[in-house]
Design a protein around this motif. Structure first.
Motif, mmCIF file in Angstrom:
data_model
loop_
_atom_site.group_PDB
_atom_site.id
_atom_site.type_symbol
_atom_site.label_atom_id
_atom_site.label_comp_id
_atom_site.label_asym_id
_atom_site.label_seq_id
_atom_site.Cartn_x
_atom_site.Cartn_y
_atom_site.Cartn_z
ATOM 1 N N VAL A 153 4.933 16.605 -21.257
ATOM 2 C CA VAL A 153 4.017 15.933 -20.341
ATOM 3 C C VAL A 153 4.756 15.634 -19.043
ATOM 4 O O VAL A 153 5.877 15.136 -19.050
ATOM 5 N N VAL A 154 4.133 15.970 -17.930
ATOM 6 C CA VAL A 154 4.643 15.650 -16.596
ATOM 7 C C VAL A 154 3.596 14.759 -15.944
ATOM 8 O O VAL A 154 2.455 15.187 -15.751
ATOM 9 N N HIS A 155 3.961 13.527 -15.620
ATOM 10 C CA HIS A 155 2.940 12.619 -15.089
ATOM 11 C C HIS A 155 3.400 11.928 -13.810
ATOM 12 O O HIS A 155 4.599 11.722 -13.581
ATOM 13 N N ARG A 156 2.420 11.563 -13.004
ATOM 14 C CA ARG A 156 2.693 10.729 -11.843
ATOM 15 C C ARG A 156 2.815 9.277 -12.311
ATOM 16 O O ARG A 156 2.249 8.901 -13.332
ATOM 17 N N HIS A 157 3.539 8.484 -11.558
ATOM 18 C CA HIS A 157 3.642 7.058 -11.860
ATOM 19 C C HIS A 157 2.276 6.384 -11.709
ATOM 20 O O HIS A 157 1.347 6.929 -11.108
ATOM 21 N N GLY A 158 2.169 5.176 -12.202
ATOM 22 C CA GLY A 158 0.941 4.404 -12.065
ATOM 23 C C GLY A 158 0.819 3.785 -10.682
ATOM 24 O O GLY A 158 1.695 3.942 -9.818
ATOM 25 N N THR A 159 -0.267 3.061 -10.469
ATOM 26 C CA THR A 159 -0.498 2.472 -9.149
ATOM 27 C C THR A 159 0.595 1.454 -8.834
ATOM 28 O O THR A 159 1.178 0.849 -9.723
ATOM 29 N N ARG A 160 0.826 1.230 -7.563
ATOM 30 C CA ARG A 160 2.014 0.507 -7.120
ATOM 31 C C ARG A 160 1.701 -0.383 -5.927
ATOM 32 O O ARG A 160 0.599 -0.349 -5.381
ATOM 33 N N PHE A 161 2.720 -1.148 -5.516
ATOM 34 C CA PHE A 161 2.648 -1.824 -4.228
ATOM 35 C C PHE A 161 2.779 -0.772 -3.128
ATOM 36 O O PHE A 161 3.381 0.290 -3.345
ATOM 37 N N PRO A 162 2.241 -1.021 -1.938
ATOM 38 C CA PRO A 162 2.529 -0.118 -0.810
ATOM 39 C C PRO A 162 4.034 -0.010 -0.588
ATOM 40 O O PRO A 162 4.807 -0.883 -0.997
ATOM 41 N N THR A 163 4.448 1.053 0.070
ATOM 42 C CA THR A 163 5.879 1.283 0.290
ATOM 43 C C THR A 163 6.384 0.686 1.594
ATOM 44 O O THR A 163 7.551 0.863 1.940
ATOM 45 N N LYS A 164 5.491 -0.008 2.318
ATOM 46 C CA LYS A 164 5.904 -0.636 3.572
ATOM 47 C C LYS A 164 4.881 -1.714 3.905
ATOM 48 O O LYS A 164 3.777 -1.736 3.329
ATOM 49 N N PRO A 165 5.212 -2.642 4.808
ATOM 50 C CA PRO A 165 4.231 -3.656 5.205
ATOM 51 C C PRO A 165 2.937 -3.014 5.681
ATOM 52 O O PRO A 165 2.950 -1.975 6.347
ATOM 53 N N THR A 166 1.827 -3.632 5.329
ATOM 54 C CA THR A 166 0.525 -3.005 5.586
ATOM 55 C C THR A 166 -0.081 -3.380 6.928
ATOM 56 O O THR A 166 -1.192 -2.986 7.234
ATOM 57 N N GLY A 167 0.622 -4.146 7.734
ATOM 58 C CA GLY A 167 0.084 -4.516 9.042
ATOM 59 C C GLY A 167 -0.434 -5.938 9.046
ATOM 60 O O GLY A 167 -0.937 -6.446 8.037
ATOM 61 N N ALA A 168 -0.325 -6.571 10.219
ATOM 62 C CA ALA A 168 -0.671 -7.987 10.323
ATOM 63 C C ALA A 168 -2.131 -8.266 10.008
ATOM 64 O O ALA A 168 -2.491 -9.359 9.583
ATOM 65 N N GLY A 169 -2.995 -7.268 10.220
ATOM 66 C CA GLY A 169 -4.421 -7.497 10.005
ATOM 67 C C GLY A 169 -4.879 -7.343 8.577
ATOM 68 O O GLY A 169 -6.030 -7.649 8.249
ATOM 69 N N ASN A 170 -4.023 -6.853 7.675
ATOM 70 C CA ASN A 170 -4.424 -6.591 6.293
ATOM 71 C C ASN A 170 -4.326 -7.871 5.478
ATOM 72 O O ASN A 170 -3.260 -8.474 5.355
ATOM 73 N N LEU A 171 -5.442 -8.278 4.877
ATOM 74 C CA LEU A 171 -5.492 -9.529 4.134
ATOM 75 C C LEU A 171 -5.109 -9.373 2.668
ATOM 76 O O LEU A 171 -5.007 -10.368 1.950
ATOM 77 N N LEU A 216 -9.221 2.816 12.126
ATOM 78 C CA LEU A 216 -8.165 2.525 11.162
ATOM 79 C C LEU A 216 -6.955 1.902 11.841
ATOM 80 O O LEU A 216 -6.301 1.010 11.286
ATOM 81 N N TYR A 217 -6.654 2.365 13.044
ATOM 82 C CA TYR A 217 -5.534 1.770 13.769
ATOM 83 C C TYR A 217 -5.825 0.310 14.107
ATOM 84 O O TYR A 217 -4.965 -0.563 13.965
ATOM 85 N N GLU A 218 -7.043 0.048 14.514
ATOM 86 C CA GLU A 218 -7.425 -1.315 14.888
ATOM 87 C C GLU A 218 -7.369 -2.260 13.695
ATOM 88 O O GLU A 218 -6.937 -3.414 13.813
ATOM 89 N N THR A 219 -7.785 -1.786 12.527
ATOM 90 C CA THR A 219 -7.868 -2.676 11.361
ATOM 91 C C THR A 219 -6.565 -2.744 10.563
ATOM 92 O O THR A 219 -6.342 -3.720 9.846
ATOM 93 N N THR A 220 -5.706 -1.719 10.656
ATOM 94 C CA THR A 220 -4.477 -1.702 9.853
ATOM 95 C C THR A 220 -3.208 -1.828 10.673
ATOM 96 O O THR A 220 -2.151 -2.135 10.132
ATOM 97 N N ASN A 221 -3.282 -1.534 11.974
ATOM 98 C CA ASN A 221 -2.090 -1.547 12.816
ATOM 99 C C ASN A 221 -1.056 -0.519 12.375
ATOM 100 O O ASN A 221 0.136 -0.699 12.622
ATOM 101 N N GLU A 222 -1.473 0.541 11.709
ATOM 102 C CA GLU A 222 -0.563 1.597 11.270
ATOM 103 C C GLU A 222 -0.025 2.338 12.499
ATOM 104 O O GLU A 222 -0.780 2.968 13.237
ATOM 105 N N PRO A 223 1.305 2.288 12.746
ATOM 106 C CA PRO A 223 1.872 2.895 13.953
ATOM 107 C C PRO A 223 1.587 4.390 14.091
ATOM 108 O O PRO A 223 1.460 4.903 15.206
ATOM 109 N N LYS A 224 1.498 5.105 12.967
ATOM 110 C CA LYS A 224 1.265 6.546 13.023
ATOM 111 C C LYS A 224 -0.103 6.894 13.613
ATOM 112 O O LYS A 224 -0.329 8.034 14.018
ATOM 113 N N LEU A 225 -1.007 5.926 13.636
ATOM 114 C CA LEU A 225 -2.379 6.187 14.103
ATOM 115 C C LEU A 225 -2.596 5.736 15.552
ATOM 116 O O LEU A 225 -3.728 5.797 16.040
ATOM 117 N N LYS A 226 -1.565 5.306 16.196
ATOM 118 C CA LYS A 226 -1.706 4.764 17.547
ATOM 119 C C LYS A 226 -2.299 5.801 18.497
ATOM 120 O O LYS A 226 -1.837 6.938 18.560
#
Length: 681
Positions: free
Chosen positions: A133-151, A306-316
């Motif tokens: 069996v080869v499996h992906r890991h289960g759900t996780r915390f995000p790998t980086k801060p999600t942005g100031a607007g994310n509650l 998405l940039y407005e609501t998440t502040n994700e720098p890649k979407l600027k």
């Protein structure tokens, strides 16, 4: 791609061998390992020498080989203490280490009143020999801060420094549920695949995981579902090379890759390839969907929102349109995490919801970005990156099935716990194009014995097992393309059925990997008995598929200099011990072996950066099947000096005799010859 996370070495204290569960058994389990390191049972050697491969092996203890060879432990001491410790070892195995097969079968009756979620066809049950069996890991915390607007997530940096990317309790349950489904299917009420096994431990189950918290905890969770009463513990791959048989006997070990993502050949092989990033960028530009969506007004509006609501720098806004689109894949992963935890999707301080049609658009972006990770954007097999990204993983899967088919292995189930990138690379190598890779997604390879002769492989893929029973009800075995077609195939376009093990071998076997590894194991066995550096260099010249010296320096040069406290350009043993413990979790006697492999004395000599690289190529980069050492595989010829057999009592610097070395690498014929010549058993 997924990034971040914490290597296991960063979570464990220096010199820590294994994290054992369940907790109440920790003391009972650690102590037998410590005792065994001082005085291994003579039965390990005699079982190895005295047994031969049969149609159905009877002695699981022969799978590993003796610990004595590399650690320089006296076999005479082992013989004196063997009888004294035998009762103690049997008690530890039954009471804390291993779980009896009938106990596991009894646990399988705990399934729901609806019956197994994925029942096994009775005809398949009769011919089944092994499951990988080869499996992906289960759900996780995000790998980086999600942005100031994310509650939905904390904003403090300290939280993300400590917990980014970690498996959550929900992810733990996802993999335990998958393990439950496998227990019901493959163990059932009568022992199923494990019927006839006297106990369930590392001799019948093998588990491998990348060196990241979420994958090692997912591996653990899967096993908790599969064999709930078994003792499960972590150990590093290099520790397996030197003490495999002893560790296997105390429970089910989870072998953690020594290497991290930058030099992990098993689960991140593409990162070792210098041309991957360039290929990926060009492949994304070839994607018809990405080229269209980057200029589409609706998708541009979605990225702006998405940039407005998440502040994700890649979407600027203002960034390269294609880069913005590719960056939205990270937000799609956030949506998947929210969905797994039953949270509002991308809850933000503006109260701006992500509408269903916008979620669908975002999911299309995420799936297309993943599709282009390794598969050619136009589906061309030849232009894809699958073989370069997962050749060794495919080889290892084949090797386990091949050894089982030839009665050279006792393993009934093999688990690989990894990432969506690893699964995507492997799927591409097998000729598949995956539409989705959810948390806990798994490949199941079933090895069956053909009643007409030979063996065949059935393949199943569940992209979203967290979706419940319906996801299992739809599973059908397909005949893997394995390079037989010019284009990558979606799973629902594949022909139902199976492929022969011979066909699987032709596509997945990497030539000379096992022979090279066999030669390396021979070097390990005599590293402190005579010169081995020249032979090691010869092996690497024949085919080093790991990092070259310049690539290794790019990863470790600055760290090497930091450990060189007196700035003399080389590392003494104490400096080297700290360095390899941080890089690869290597400690103890293995550090001495690093010196011996390059013909250096750990008590007197220093290691240059090139010396360290050569040894790491051997201990971390050299890959192969450890269990094959009992199979009589022919190693590649080497020209280095070998201690003559007529001096059978010669000891190396660490007290190692020729008999210890031969037993450690599983060289049965050499053991017999040495004993016949009067070697001191």
């Amino acid at each position: 791609m997924e990034g971040g996370g914490t290597p296991l070495s960063a979570l464990l204290p220096n010199g820590f061998v294994g994290a054992f569960v369940p907790a109440p058994s920790a003391v009972q389990l650690v102590l037998p390992v410590a005792r065994a390191a001082q005085a291994p049972s003579l039965s390990v050697l005699t079982a190895t020498v005295g047994s031969a491969a049969t149609k159905e092996p009877e002695a699981p203890a022969t799978c590993g080989g003796s610990l004595a060879g590399c650690l320089g432990v006296s076999l005479a001491t082992a013989g004196v203490s063997a009888a004294r410790n035998s009762k103690r070892r049997r008690k530890a195995r039954v009471g804390g280490g291993s779980v009896r097969a009938h106990q596991v079968a009894r646990l399988a009756t705990r399934s729901s009143s609806e019956g197994p979620v994925w029942p096994l066809n009775p005809m398949d049950a009769k011919t089944l020999r092994q499951v990988v069996v080869v499996h992906r890991h289960g759900t996780r915390f995000p790998t980086k801060p999600t942005g100031a607007g994310n509650l939905s997530w904390p904003q403090r940096a300290a939280f993300w420094e400590k917990y980014k990317g970690h498996l959550t309790p929900v992810g733990n349950k996802q993999l335990q549920d998958v393990g439950d489904a496998f227990r019901e299917r493959y163990i059932g009420e009568d022992g199923g695949l494990f019927k006839g096994c006297p106990q369930i431990d590392g001799r019948v189950i093998a588990c491998y995981t990348s060196n990241i918290q979420r994958t090692l905890q997912s591996a653990w969770s899967f096993l908790m579902g599969l064999v709930p009463d078994a003792s499960i513990f972590f150990t590093f791959r290099t520790e397996r090379v030197f003490a495999g048989a002893l560790r296997q006997s105390v429970g089910v070990p989870i072998y953690v890759e020594d290497a991290t993502e930058g030099d992990d050949k098993l689960f991140h092989e593409w990162t070792i390839q210098p041309g991957y990033k360039k290929w990926l960028k060009e492949n994304q530009h070839r994607s018809e969907f990405l080229r269209w969506a980057k200029d589409d007004p609706e998708y541009i509006a979605l990225l702006d929102k998405l940039y407005e609501t998440t502040n994700e720098p890649k979407l600027k806004p203002g960034k390269d349109p294609l880069d913005r689109l590719v960056g939205a894949k990270d937000v799609d992963t956030l949506v998947s995490i929210d969905e797994s935890h039953k949270r509002p999707i991308l809850a933000n301080e503006y109260g701006e919801p992500l509408l269903p049609n916008e979620q669908e658009m975002l999911r299309k972006i995420g799936n297309e970005v993943k599709r282009c990770w390794f598969g050619d954007a136009n589906g061309d097999v030849e232009r894809s990156y699958g073989e370069r990204g997962a050749a060794y993983l495919a080889h290892k899967i084949w090797r386990h099935m091949d050894e089982r088919a030839r009665s050279m292995s006792h393993l009934r189930l093999v688990e690989f716990s990894c990432h969506d990138t690893s699964m995507c690379a492997l799927a591409t190598h097998l000729g598949l194009e995956l539409s989705e890779i959810g948390f806990g997604a798994f490949f199941a390879f079933e090895l069956h014995e053909d009643t007409r002769g030979g063996h065949f492989v059935k393949f199943y893929y569940n992209s979203m097992p967290a979706g419940g029973r319906n996801t299992y009800a739809r599973l059908k075995s397909v005949a893997l393309p394995l390079g037989s077609l010019a284009t990558l195939q979606k799973l629902d376009h594949c022909t139902p059925g199976q492929v022969s093990l011979d066909t699987f071998e032709q596509h997945c076997k990497v030539p000379e990997v096992e022979e090279t590894f066999e030669s390396f194991m021979d070097l390990l066995g005599r590293a402190d008995l005579g010169p081995t550096r020249r032979d090691l260099e010869t092996l690497l010249e024949r085919g080093n598929t790991w990092l070259d010296f310049s690539e290794w320096k790019a990863h470790h040069h600055d760290s090497f200099l930091s450990f060189d406290k007196n700035k003399d350009g080389a590392l003494c043993r104490p400096e080297m011990e700290k360095a390899v413990a941080e890089w690869y979790g290597i400690s103890g006697k293995t550090v001495d072996l690093v010196f011996h492999l390059v013909d250096r004395n750990p008590d007197e000599d220093l290691l240059t950066e090139e010396d360290v690289y050569l040894a790491m190529c051997a201990l971390v980069g050299m890959r192969g099947s450890i269990s094959a050492k009992t199979a009589g595989t022919m190693s590649l010829p080497l020209s280095g000096e070998v201690i003559p057999d007529d001096n059978v009592h010669t000891r190396g610097a660490g007290g190692t005799t020729s008999l210890m070395s031969a037993a450690n690498v599983g060289d049965v014929e050499h053991c017999r010859n040495l004993i016949a010549q009067g070697a001191d058993v």
